[in-house]
Design an enzyme around this catalytic site. Structure first.
Site, short mmCIF file in Angstrom:
data_model
loop_
_atom_site.label_atom_id
_atom_site.label_comp_id
_atom_site.label_asym_id
_atom_site.label_seq_id
_atom_site.Cartn_x
_atom_site.Cartn_y
_atom_site.Cartn_z
N HIS A 26 -9.50 1.09 4.59
CA HIS A 26 -8.23 1.27 5.30
C HIS A 26 -8.48 2.21 6.49
CE1 HIS A 26 -4.15 2.53 6.24
NE2 HIS A 26 -3.75 1.42 5.62
N GLU A 66 -5.64 -5.14 10.38
CA GLU A 66 -4.64 -4.11 10.61
C GLU A 66 -4.95 -3.39 11.93
OE1 GLU A 66 -2.55 -2.90 6.76
OE2 GLU A 66 -4.27 -1.60 6.99
N ASN A 109 0.88 -1.17 0.00
CA ASN A 109 0.00 0.00 0.00
C ASN A 109 0.92 1.22 0.00
OD1 ASN A 109 -1.80 2.04 0.46
ND2 ASN A 109 -2.18 1.52 2.62
N TRP A 110 1.05 1.81 -1.17
CA TRP A 110 2.00 2.93 -1.29
C TRP A 110 1.51 4.20 -0.61
CZ3 TRP A 110 3.95 3.03 -7.11
CH2 TRP A 110 4.71 1.88 -7.34
C1 PEP Z 1 -0.82 0.06 5.82
O1 PEP Z 1 -0.76 1.19 5.38
O2 PEP Z 1 -1.76 -0.68 5.50
C2 PEP Z 1 0.24 -0.39 6.72
C3 PEP Z 1 0.13 -1.57 7.27
O3 PEP Z 1 1.30 0.48 6.94
P1 PEP Z 1 2.72 0.15 7.64
O4 PEP Z 1 3.17 -1.17 7.06
O5 PEP Z 1 3.59 1.27 7.28
O6 PEP Z 1 2.44 0.03 9.10
#
Ligand code: PEP
Length: 251
Positions: free
Chosen positions: A95, A167, A9-10
């Protein structure tokens, strides 16, 4: 066997030159990896060039958000059909940054999920609790409600054509990763909840972990029985890190 997937996920990062270098390195690094399903979810303006670079490789691509509507006077929005025009496979919905910074609630996320599937896109449905919710022991309830909104609108069988990403909000971009056991516990909770409605769907569902996954912690996370890869933010912008994370799918 369940499909394991690493998706980058950029977020709002990148430019044409950097994207080109990053993707060429990623393609070279993941070519030949066994069982490695890899994707990148990029900002809308780069879909055309990303498609050019990735077509014919084993790296898929997608977007980070989409409108729930098909078309109309909706300034600034992007439809599922537009994503299909650029051969996207995936689109992230729900997200935590969309939920917290842009006010997307469970109902809207469910509508986006339905719109994505209707167009033949695979939604990567993000769920997860804040630190406050974890500390007040409401994490499971929060996640249950996030999933319920989608299941009520789309049916449990819709998860056959979706990916779920757990997440924990407290782990995103913070450098704090859930321990493999903490993540596994939630993944198991999610899978069991779905199994109570449809065991076959639950068995086949790809559930990614996301939240500060790096090259040095991916393998132990992905080794857990209910963790089927990762949704990767920061580390997806660094070719070597991202390739190491993708390689961890093989273990
Ligand atoms: C995300 O943006 O979904 C994410 C998991 O970010 P990071 O890996 O930077 O914690």
């Amino acid at each position: 066997m369940r499909k394991k997937l690493v998706a980058g996920n950029w977020k709002m990062h990148g430019n044409l030159a950097e994207n080109n270098d990053l993707l060429n390195a990623v393609v070279a690094g993941v070519t030949g990896l066994r069982d490695a399903n890899v994707a990148v979810c990029v900002p809308y303006p780069y879909l055309a060039s990303v498609q050019e670079i990735l077509r014919g490789t084993n790296v898929a691509w997608g977007a980070q958000n989409v409108s729930q509507f098909d078309k109309g006077a909706l300034t600034g929005e992007v439809s599922t059909a537009m994503l299909k025009d650029f051969s996207c496979t995936y689109v992230i919905v729900g997200h935590s940054e969309r939920r917290t910074l842009f006010g997307e609630d469970n109902k809207l996320v469910a509508e986006k999920y339905v719109a994505a599937q209707k167009a033949g896109l695979i939604p990567i449905l993000c769920v997860g609790e804040t630190l406050e919710q974890r500390e007040s022991n409401t994490a499971e309830q929060v996640i249950e409600e996030q999933l319920k909104a989608v299941i009520e609108l789309a049916g449990v069988e819709s998860l056959n054509k979706a990916v779920v990403a757990y997440e924990p909000v407290w782990a995103i971009g913070t450098g704090k990763t859930a321990s493999p056991q903490q993540a596994q516990d939630v993944h198991e909770f999610i899978r069991k909840g779905i199994a109570a409605q449809n065991e076959i769907v639950a068995d086949g569902l790809t559930i990614q972990y996301g939240g500060s996954v790096k090259g040095n912690n991916a393998a132990e996370l992905f080794a857990m029985p209910d963790i089927d890869g990762g949704l990767i933010g920061g580390a997806s912008l660094v070719a070597d890190d991202f390739i190491t994370i993708c390689s961890a799918l093989q273990n």
